[in-house]
Design a protein around this motif. Structure first.
Motif, PDB file in Angstrom:
ATOM      1  N   LYS A 111      -7.990  -2.733  -9.039  1.00  0.00           N
ATOM      2  CA  LYS A 111      -8.208  -2.636  -7.597  1.00  0.00           C
ATOM      3  C   LYS A 111      -8.156  -4.020  -6.969  1.00  0.00           C
ATOM      4  O   LYS A 111      -8.750  -4.966  -7.491  1.00  0.00           O
ATOM      5  CB  LYS A 111      -9.564  -1.988  -7.319  1.00  0.00           C
ATOM      6  N   GLY A 112      -7.438  -4.158  -5.872  1.00  0.00           N
ATOM      7  CA  GLY A 112      -7.300  -5.434  -5.182  1.00  0.00           C
ATOM      8  C   GLY A 112      -5.947  -6.077  -5.380  1.00  0.00           C
ATOM      9  O   GLY A 112      -5.563  -6.960  -4.608  1.00  0.00           O
ATOM     10  N   PHE A 175      -2.315   7.469 -12.061  1.00  0.00           N
ATOM     11  CA  PHE A 175      -2.647   7.927 -10.713  1.00  0.00           C
ATOM     12  C   PHE A 175      -3.874   7.194 -10.179  1.00  0.00           C
ATOM     13  O   PHE A 175      -3.939   6.848  -8.986  1.00  0.00           O
ATOM     14  CB  PHE A 175      -2.894   9.440 -10.713  1.00  0.00           C
ATOM     15  N   GLU A 176      -4.843   6.938 -11.035  1.00  0.00           N
ATOM     16  CA  GLU A 176      -6.044   6.217 -10.605  1.00  0.00           C
ATOM     17  C   GLU A 176      -5.713   4.787 -10.195  1.00  0.00           C
ATOM     18  O   GLU A 176      -6.235   4.286  -9.187  1.00  0.00           O
ATOM     19  CB  GLU A 176      -7.076   6.229 -11.731  1.00  0.00           C
ATOM     20  N   ALA A 177      -4.853   4.127 -10.960  1.00  0.00           N
ATOM     21  CA  ALA A 177      -4.471   2.755 -10.619  1.00  0.00           C
ATOM     22  C   ALA A 177      -3.652   2.720  -9.336  1.00  0.00           C
ATOM     23  O   ALA A 177      -3.828   1.827  -8.499  1.00  0.00           O
ATOM     24  CB  ALA A 177      -3.690   2.133 -11.769  1.00  0.00           C
ATOM     25  N   ALA A 178      -2.759   3.694  -9.172  1.00  0.00           N
ATOM     26  CA  ALA A 178      -1.911   3.730  -7.977  1.00  0.00           C
ATOM     27  C   ALA A 178      -2.725   3.925  -6.704  1.00  0.00           C
ATOM     28  O   ALA A 178      -2.358   3.430  -5.636  1.00  0.00           O
ATOM     29  CB  ALA A 178      -0.876   4.843  -8.114  1.00  0.00           C
ATOM     30  N   PHE A 182      -7.136   2.437  -2.222  1.00  0.00           N
ATOM     31  CA  PHE A 182      -7.490   3.388  -1.170  1.00  0.00           C
ATOM     32  C   PHE A 182      -8.811   4.090  -1.461  1.00  0.00           C
ATOM     33  O   PHE A 182      -9.226   4.960  -0.718  1.00  0.00           O
ATOM     34  CB  PHE A 182      -6.375   4.434  -1.009  1.00  0.00           C
ATOM     35  N   ARG A 183      -9.466   3.677  -2.564  1.00  0.00           N
ATOM     36  CA  ARG A 183     -10.729   4.303  -2.954  1.00  0.00           C
ATOM     37  C   ARG A 183     -11.772   3.217  -3.210  1.00  0.00           C
ATOM     38  O   ARG A 183     -11.561   2.331  -4.041  1.00  0.00           O
ATOM     39  CB  ARG A 183     -10.559   5.142  -4.221  1.00  0.00           C
ATOM     40  N   SER A 184     -12.891   3.283  -2.507  1.00  0.00           N
ATOM     41  CA  SER A 184     -13.927   2.260  -2.677  1.00  0.00           C
ATOM     42  C   SER A 184     -14.566   2.329  -4.057  1.00  0.00           C
ATOM     43  O   SER A 184     -15.033   1.317  -4.597  1.00  0.00           O
ATOM     44  CB  SER A 184     -15.007   2.422  -1.602  1.00  0.00           C
ATOM     45  N   LYS A 189     -11.588  -0.454 -10.448  1.00  0.00           N
ATOM     46  CA  LYS A 189     -12.297  -1.605  -9.895  1.00  0.00           C
ATOM     47  C   LYS A 189     -12.933  -2.418 -11.016  1.00  0.00           C
ATOM     48  O   LYS A 189     -13.541  -1.875 -11.935  1.00  0.00           O
ATOM     49  CB  LYS A 189     -13.388  -1.139  -8.921  1.00  0.00           C
ATOM     50  N   VAL A 190     -12.803  -3.731 -10.928  1.00  0.00           N
ATOM     51  CA  VAL A 190     -13.338  -4.653 -11.929  1.00  0.00           C
ATOM     52  C   VAL A 190     -14.221  -5.670 -11.229  1.00  0.00           C
ATOM     53  O   VAL A 190     -13.944  -6.070 -10.088  1.00  0.00           O
ATOM     54  CB  VAL A 190     -12.190  -5.361 -12.679  1.00  0.00           C
ATOM     55  N   ASP A 191     -15.278  -6.102 -11.889  1.00  0.00           N
ATOM     56  CA  ASP A 191     -16.181  -7.087 -11.300  1.00  0.00           C
ATOM     57  C   ASP A 191     -15.571  -8.485 -11.446  1.00  0.00           C
ATOM     58  O   ASP A 191     -15.890  -9.239 -12.369  1.00  0.00           O
ATOM     59  CB  ASP A 191     -17.548  -7.027 -11.982  1.00  0.00           C
ATOM     60  N   VAL A 192     -14.681  -8.817 -10.507  1.00  0.00           N
ATOM     61  CA  VAL A 192     -13.984 -10.103 -10.578  1.00  0.00           C
ATOM     62  C   VAL A 192     -14.878 -11.264 -10.139  1.00  0.00           C
ATOM     63  O   VAL A 192     -14.533 -12.431 -10.366  1.00  0.00           O
ATOM     64  CB  VAL A 192     -12.700 -10.088  -9.722  1.00  0.00           C
TER      65      VAL A 192
END
Length: 266
Positions: A111-112, A175-178, A182-184, A189-192
């Protein structure tokens, strides 16, 4: 004192047995390595191909939890080395404080990350082109593997790797990565921003179609605000098969030397 653990995490469409040369290399270097499969994987390529339903519907969260459970049974947090979606999983485990260090090789899109090159879209189309694949396990054809993985090696080697290592892969993680941006609460999502995590190394193949170099570099840049060690190594002439093709040793030696610098074998 027990030896430092290393956990290898494979990506979509490739069986964990592909890590065998890496496991041998790290064992000889004084580490204690393992390469467990994803939840639903069989012990062999043939077994996994014969039972694709065991993989269907598995997503990023389930795969991450599976490896977190394996790590929980170890006597110490390991170094986690992942390829493709395994690189995404490695980042998640590191961000959660479950790994001492991590290496993300041509990692799945977190994500990001905003770049979406045509080559990446084409590589993912066999799955993303049919929404129903989110609930299925999907296999690549030799031609699709050649484009997504083996474009930087000759056709004969690509076909040989396809026969030796490919397995069905759950469509859901793609599909989750794509949809991640668009999803909070995306599982991608990774703790960057984690400032206390261990060191992280990104490895990128300059000719990769599945995870183009621009995508890996975009992920690397997301960590800029964290004071923790984050580094990038690039192999300009390598494709997505860089961890399992004839040039694997060049990549593995760079990764091993980095790990030895950041987490010396105990």
């Amino acid at each position: 004192m027990s030896r430092t653990r290393v956990v290898f995490v494979h990506g979509l469409w490739i069986h964990s047995s592909s890590w065998s040369p890496w496991v041998d290399l790290f064992r000889e270097a004084g580490y204690d390595p393992i390469a467990p499969g994803w939840p639903g994987d069989g012990a062999t390529v043939a077994e996994t191909r014969a039972n694709p339903e065991r993989l269907a519907g598995k997503g990023i969260a389930e795969v991450t939890d599976h490896y977190a459970g394996i790590i929980a049974g170890l006597e110490q947090p390991p170094v986690v080395i992942g390829h493709s979606f395994g690189g995404l999983i490695a980042q998640k485990l590191l961000g959660q404080g479950l790994a001492r260090a991590a290496v993300a090789i041509d990692p799945g899109q977190i994500k990001g990350v905003k770049p979406l090159p045509f080559a990446q879209l084409r590589s993912g189309f066999p799955v993303l082109g049919k929404p129903g694949n989110a609930k299925r396990a999907v296999s690549l054809t030799a031609k699709q593997f050649r484009y997504g993985f083996g474009n930087a090696i000759d056709a004969a080697e690509s076909d040989a790797l396809y026969e030796q290592f490919t397995i069905p892969g759950p469509g859901r993680p793609l599909f989750e990565a794509a949809a991640a941006n668009f999803r909070s609460s995306s599982p991608a999502k990774v703790d960057v921003a984690n400032a206390t995590r261990g060191p992280l190394l990104f490895v990128s193949g300059g000719r990769d179609h599945t995870v183009p170099d621009v995508v890996t570099r975009a992920a690397y840049k997301l960590y800029a605000k964290s004071p923790a060690v984050t580094e990038l190594r690039q192999f300009p002439d390598r494709g997505h098969s860089l961890v399992l093709d004839h040039g694997w040793r060049e990549v593995a030696d760079v990764v091993r030397e980095w790990v030895e610098t950041k987490v010396p074998a105990s």
